[in-house]
Design a protein around this motif. Structure first.
Motif, PDB file in Angstrom:
ATOM      1  N   ALA A 125       0.744  -1.257  -0.040  1.00 38.24           N
ATOM      2  CA  ALA A 125       0.132   0.034  -0.166  1.00 38.24           C
ATOM      3  C   ALA A 125       0.766   1.169   0.084  1.00 38.24           C
ATOM      4  O   ALA A 125       0.627   2.082  -0.627  1.00 38.24           O
ATOM      5  CB  ALA A 125      -1.003  -0.014   1.121  1.00 38.24           C
ATOM      6  N   ALA A 126       2.142   1.448   0.800  1.00 38.01           N
ATOM      7  CA  ALA A 126       2.820   2.537   0.866  1.00 38.01           C
ATOM      8  C   ALA A 126       3.494   2.756  -0.366  1.00 38.01           C
ATOM      9  O   ALA A 126       3.859   3.803  -0.748  1.00 38.01           O
ATOM     10  CB  ALA A 126       3.817   2.296   1.932  1.00 38.01           C
ATOM     11  N   MET A 127       4.034   1.596  -1.085  1.00 39.63           N
ATOM     12  CA  MET A 127       4.609   1.683  -2.519  1.00 39.63           C
ATOM     13  C   MET A 127       3.725   2.212  -3.414  1.00 39.63           C
ATOM     14  O   MET A 127       3.907   3.227  -4.298  1.00 39.63           O
ATOM     15  CB  MET A 127       5.290   0.237  -2.734  1.00 39.63           C
ATOM     16  N   VAL A 128       2.384   1.749  -3.617  1.00 44.86           N
ATOM     17  CA  VAL A 128       1.737   1.898  -4.676  1.00 44.86           C
ATOM     18  C   VAL A 128       1.102   3.421  -4.434  1.00 44.86           C
ATOM     19  O   VAL A 128       1.169   4.377  -5.049  1.00 44.86           O
ATOM     20  CB  VAL A 128       0.316   1.128  -4.513  1.00 44.86           C
ATOM     21  N   SER A 129       1.001   3.825  -3.083  1.00 44.98           N
ATOM     22  CA  SER A 129       0.495   5.150  -2.821  1.00 44.98           C
ATOM     23  C   SER A 129       1.619   6.372  -3.078  1.00 44.98           C
ATOM     24  O   SER A 129       1.236   7.179  -3.725  1.00 44.98           O
ATOM     25  CB  SER A 129       0.104   5.409  -1.157  1.00 44.98           C
ATOM     26  N   ASP A 130       2.953   5.772  -2.815  1.00 44.40           N
ATOM     27  CA  ASP A 130       4.078   6.686  -3.326  1.00 44.40           C
ATOM     28  C   ASP A 130       3.972   6.854  -4.722  1.00 44.40           C
ATOM     29  O   ASP A 130       4.073   7.961  -5.256  1.00 44.40           O
ATOM     30  CB  ASP A 130       5.313   6.065  -2.742  1.00 44.40           C
ATOM     31  N   MET A 131       4.098   5.955  -5.349  1.00 36.70           N
ATOM     32  CA  MET A 131       3.806   5.648  -6.886  1.00 36.70           C
ATOM     33  C   MET A 131       2.800   6.542  -7.319  1.00 36.70           C
ATOM     34  O   MET A 131       2.945   7.541  -8.334  1.00 36.70           O
ATOM     35  CB  MET A 131       3.907   4.465  -7.597  1.00 36.70           C
ATOM     36  N   LEU A 132       1.914   6.724  -6.837  1.00 45.20           N
ATOM     37  CA  LEU A 132       0.595   7.441  -7.229  1.00 45.20           C
ATOM     38  C   LEU A 132       0.850   8.790  -7.234  1.00 45.20           C
ATOM     39  O   LEU A 132       0.450   9.648  -7.998  1.00 45.20           O
ATOM     40  CB  LEU A 132      -0.778   6.822  -6.784  1.00 45.20           C
ATOM     41  N   GLN A 133       1.327   9.191  -5.890  1.00 50.16           N
ATOM     42  CA  GLN A 133       1.595  10.591  -5.498  1.00 50.16           C
ATOM     43  C   GLN A 133       2.625  11.245  -6.317  1.00 50.16           C
ATOM     44  O   GLN A 133       2.612  12.152  -6.896  1.00 50.16           O
ATOM     45  CB  GLN A 133       2.098  10.754  -4.013  1.00 50.16           C
ATOM     46  N   GLN A 134       3.674  10.337  -6.774  1.00 49.05           N
ATOM     47  CA  GLN A 134       4.659  10.862  -7.851  1.00 49.05           C
ATOM     48  C   GLN A 134       4.127  11.254  -9.246  1.00 49.05           C
ATOM     49  O   GLN A 134       4.963  12.083  -9.815  1.00 49.05           O
ATOM     50  CB  GLN A 134       5.973   9.745  -7.769  1.00 49.05           C
ATOM     51  N   MET A 135       3.045  10.444  -9.287  1.00 47.95           N
ATOM     52  CA  MET A 135       2.323  10.720 -10.692  1.00 47.95           C
ATOM     53  C   MET A 135       1.421  11.892 -10.575  1.00 47.95           C
ATOM     54  O   MET A 135       0.695  12.184 -11.604  1.00 47.95           O
ATOM     55  CB  MET A 135       1.629   9.579 -11.231  1.00 47.95           C
TER      56      MET A 135
END
Length: 81
Positions: free
Chosen positions: A30-40
């Motif tokens: 969840a943390a990894m996906v959320s971080d990637m989404l924020q970067q996008m």
């Protein structure tokens, strides 16, 4: 000799500012996906199971996308969600 052919970059879809509901029971994923989404440029909100996702969606927060795990604990999996 093979000549290199330039390849055009794939078209970018407009996702900046989109609200994404992330449904994932694993904290690390969840943390990894959320971080990637924020970067996008997205605005992720994380819940840990399908029941919480349904509650979040019922609040009509205007989510643009649901990113869901498929295999989750509980009575409902990601496909059923």
């Amino acid at each position: 000799m093979v000549e290199a052919v330039p390849v055009a970059a794939p078209a970018q879809r407009h996702i900046n500012g989109k609200k994404v509901l992330v449904v994932e029971d694993d904290d690390t994923v969840a943390a990894m996906v959320s971080d990637m989404l924020q970067q996008m440029g997205c605005k992720p909100t994380r819940v840990a199971n399908a029941a919480d996702a349904l509650d979040a969606l019922a609040q009509k927060n205007g989510y643009d996308l649901v990113f869901s795990d498929i295999i989750m604990p509980g009575a409902m999996n990601g496909v059923d969600l």
